[in-house]
Write a protein that holds these residues in place. Structure first.
Motif, short mmCIF file in Angstrom:
data_model
loop_
_atom_site.label_atom_id
_atom_site.label_comp_id
_atom_site.label_asym_id
_atom_site.label_seq_id
_atom_site.Cartn_x
_atom_site.Cartn_y
_atom_site.Cartn_z
N ALA A 1 18.92 3.32 38.50
CA ALA A 1 18.64 2.93 37.19
C ALA A 1 18.18 1.31 37.28
CB ALA A 1 20.18 2.65 36.44
N THR A 2 18.46 0.82 38.27
CA THR A 2 17.76 -0.63 38.37
C THR A 2 16.38 -0.20 38.90
OG1 THR A 2 19.99 -1.37 39.35
CG2 THR A 2 17.91 -2.51 39.94
N ALA A 3 16.31 0.84 39.65
CA ALA A 3 14.84 1.02 40.13
C ALA A 3 13.81 1.53 38.90
CB ALA A 3 14.69 2.08 41.22
N LEU A 4 14.52 2.25 37.93
CA LEU A 4 13.89 2.43 36.93
C LEU A 4 13.57 1.27 35.83
CD1 LEU A 4 12.69 4.74 34.89
CD2 LEU A 4 15.04 4.78 33.80
N MET A 5 14.35 0.18 35.85
CA MET A 5 14.00 -1.01 34.97
C MET A 5 12.89 -1.54 35.73
SD MET A 5 17.69 -2.22 33.73
CE MET A 5 18.53 -2.07 35.31
N ALA A 6 13.05 -1.76 37.12
CA ALA A 6 12.03 -2.29 37.82
C ALA A 6 10.72 -1.54 37.55
CB ALA A 6 12.25 -2.48 39.21
N ALA A 7 10.52 -0.43 37.41
CA ALA A 7 9.19 0.51 37.05
C ALA A 7 8.91 0.38 35.93
CB ALA A 7 9.64 2.00 37.51
N ILE A 8 9.54 0.23 34.95
CA ILE A 8 9.19 0.00 33.29
C ILE A 8 8.57 -1.58 33.37
CG2 ILE A 8 10.08 -0.34 31.12
CD1 ILE A 8 12.13 1.85 31.93
N SER A 9 9.05 -2.52 34.13
CA SER A 9 8.46 -3.66 33.99
C SER A 9 7.13 -3.72 34.49
CB SER A 9 9.59 -4.73 34.55
OG SER A 9 9.66 -4.66 36.07
N ALA A 10 7.21 -2.81 35.51
CA ALA A 10 5.68 -2.92 36.27
C ALA A 10 4.66 -2.29 35.28
CB ALA A 10 5.74 -2.05 37.80
N LEU A 11 4.95 -1.42 34.48
CA LEU A 11 3.91 -0.78 33.24
C LEU A 11 2.99 0.11 34.10
CD1 LEU A 11 3.65 -3.81 30.84
CD2 LEU A 11 4.98 -1.74 30.66
N THR A 12 3.49 0.90 35.28
CA THR A 12 2.49 1.83 35.68
C THR A 12 3.05 3.17 35.64
OG1 THR A 12 3.31 1.53 37.79
CG2 THR A 12 1.61 0.18 37.42
N HIS A 13 2.14 4.12 35.18
CA HIS A 13 2.84 5.39 35.03
C HIS A 13 3.45 6.21 35.98
CE1 HIS A 13 2.41 9.82 34.74
NE2 HIS A 13 2.63 9.78 33.53
N ASP A 14 2.73 5.72 37.42
CA ASP A 14 3.05 6.41 38.60
C ASP A 14 4.57 5.80 39.07
OD1 ASP A 14 1.03 7.91 38.67
OD2 ASP A 14 -0.14 6.73 40.25
N ALA A 15 4.80 4.49 38.71
CA ALA A 15 6.07 4.03 39.16
C ALA A 15 7.27 4.51 38.34
CB ALA A 15 6.07 2.41 39.01
N VAL A 16 7.02 4.73 36.94
CA VAL A 16 7.95 5.12 35.90
C VAL A 16 8.28 6.64 36.46
CG1 VAL A 16 8.42 5.62 33.62
CG2 VAL A 16 7.27 3.35 34.27
N HIS A 17 7.33 7.31 36.50
CA HIS A 17 7.38 8.80 36.97
C HIS A 17 8.25 9.02 38.26
CE1 HIS A 17 5.67 12.91 38.15
NE2 HIS A 17 6.41 13.06 37.06
N ILE A 18 8.13 8.26 39.20
CA ILE A 18 8.84 8.32 40.66
C ILE A 18 10.26 8.11 40.22
CG2 ILE A 18 9.24 7.44 42.83
CD1 ILE A 18 7.03 9.74 42.58
N ALA A 19 10.42 6.83 39.55
CA ALA A 19 11.96 6.40 39.09
C ALA A 19 12.62 7.27 38.42
CB ALA A 19 11.63 5.13 38.50
N LEU A 20 11.77 7.98 37.35
CA LEU A 20 12.71 8.92 36.55
C LEU A 20 12.89 10.18 37.50
CD1 LEU A 20 10.83 8.78 33.29
CD2 LEU A 20 13.10 8.34 33.41
#
Length: 101
Positions: A42-61
């Protein structure tokens, strides 16, 4: 300090010696470890959302979904819980028997 608190590795490595000493039963450690893993993702997901890149959010999800599915498979049924608990007991016996020190 924040990185230490949000790490599932810290929780696992702090609780493992307590299980080895018999202070904390494995049955109590399993949900704590699973919760720590979900918390880390969940922490990684929050970090990915703050990065605002589709790939980061996809991997975190994907990482979060993998951990949640794992919990849904292994934790709810007591018969399924016996598999990782038995593996942990066996690895503990091997570690105690085949010491390097």
């Amino acid at each position: 300090v924040t990185a230490v608190v949000q790490s599932s590795s810290v929780v696992t490595s702090a609780l493992t010696p307590l299980c080895g000493l018999g202070v904390l039963p494995l049955e109590k450690m399993l949900p704590l470890t699973l919760g720590a893993n979900v918390g880390t993702t969940a922490t990684a997901l929050m970090a990915a959302i703050s990065a605002l890149t589709h790939d980061a959010v996809h991997i975190a999800l994907c990482h979060l979904g993998f951990n949640i599915w794992g919990i849904l498979i292994w934790f709810p049924a007591p018969a399924m819980r016996r598999v990782p608990l038995g593996a942990a007991r066996l690895l503990g016996l091997y570690a105690a028997h085949f010491r390097l020190v």
